[in-house]
Design an enzyme around this catalytic site. Structure first.
Site, PDB file in Angstrom:
ATOM      1  CG  PHE A  37      -1.935  -1.005   1.313  1.00 50.44           C
ATOM      2  CD1 PHE A  37      -3.208  -0.789   0.790  1.00 50.44           C
ATOM      3  CD2 PHE A  37      -1.673  -2.235   1.906  1.00 50.44           C
ATOM      4  CE1 PHE A  37      -4.188  -1.761   0.865  1.00 50.44           C
ATOM      5  CE2 PHE A  37      -2.644  -3.222   1.979  1.00 50.44           C
ATOM      6  CZ  PHE A  37      -3.909  -2.984   1.457  1.00 50.44           C
ATOM      7  CG  ASP A  38       0.949   5.791  -1.897  1.00 51.55           C
ATOM      8  OD1 ASP A  38       2.081   6.103  -1.505  1.00 51.55           O
ATOM      9  OD2 ASP A  38       0.084   6.629  -2.226  1.00 51.55           O
ATOM     10  CG  LEU A  39       1.086   6.843   4.558  1.00 50.49           C
ATOM     11  CD1 LEU A  39       0.115   5.982   5.348  1.00 50.49           C
ATOM     12  CD2 LEU A  39       2.316   7.182   5.396  1.00 50.49           C
ATOM     13  CG  ASP A  40       1.273  10.847   2.139  1.00 52.11           C
ATOM     14  OD1 ASP A  40       0.820  10.622   3.268  1.00 52.11           O
ATOM     15  OD2 ASP A  40       2.387  11.371   1.941  1.00 52.11           O
TER      16      ASP A  40
END
Length: 214
Positions: free
Chosen positions: A8-11
């Site tokens: 998963f990407d965060l932002d």
């Protein structure tokens, strides 16, 4: 189970960081005598490596961009990282995925030290097997390198892994590593940029991931 390992990407994927990131950029620009009152115009800074964004969007030199990153962090450390919120349904979906045996990772261009604090602040850190982010000196900020690092250091089978993110950099990083990708329309990338990079799947809200990974 179509995949076993979810990156998963965060932002813009796990959290909506708009206020914190754009205010941090606004603060940095003010240090250079640039006043930008419209935070919406600073949304392109959400996702990509900061140094690159200062250079591409404001035509900063590399030295100016590096100084811009330092100014950005002055605000971000104190306030910006907490001017942030989880997307709806995040807690319950992450718990379901973990309970059902998926291994979850965070793959972010944000410095790992900040990513760790944000995940802990929102009490979702325990859902993730690992968090890989950039170093404060700017190294390991390219999404291709970050995904490669996770795949190699965790010995993941590529066909069992998928990258979930909201910007073209996430899709490009997945493609460069030979893994599938899920474009998150609800984040800060445009529909066009995700589709142009041929994301494998496309979701309009976070819960839609369940219909893809099982």
């Amino acid at each position: 189970m179509r995949y076993k390992h979810l990156l998963f990407d965060l932002d813009g994927t796990i959290t909506d960081p708009k206020i914190g990131i754009t205010k941090s950029v606004q603060y940095a620009l003010n240090k250079f005598g640039i006043q930008e009152d419209d935070l919406d115009k600073l949304e392109p800074f959400i996702g990509p490596p900061l140094k690159n964004s200062f250079m591409e969007i404001y035509s900063f030199s590399e030295d100016q961009a590096l100084q811009g990153v330092e100014y950005y962090r002055e605000y971000f450390r104190e306030r910006g990282m907490f001017e942030n919120e989880l997307y709806p349904g995040m807690q319950s979906v992450l718990k379901q995925l973990q309970d059902d045996g998926f291994t979850l990772y965070v793959a972010t261009s944000k410095p790992k030290v900040f990513a760790d604090e944000i995940l802990k602040y929102f009490e979702v850190d325990h859902y993730f097997e690992g968090v890989v982010g950039s170093h404060l000196d700017g190294t390991l900020s390219d999404k291709t390198e970050i995904i490669t690092y996770i795949l190699q250091n965790r010995n993941l089978v590529k066909s069992e892994a998928v990258m979930i993110g909201d910007r073209k950099h996430d899709m490009i990083g997945a493609k460069n590593n030979g893994i599938d990708s899920i474009g998150a329309e609800y984040g800060y990338g445009s529909d066009g940029e995700l589709l142009r990079e041929n994301c494998t799947y496309y979701i309009k809200k976070f819960e839609d991931i369940l219909g893809i990974v099982y």
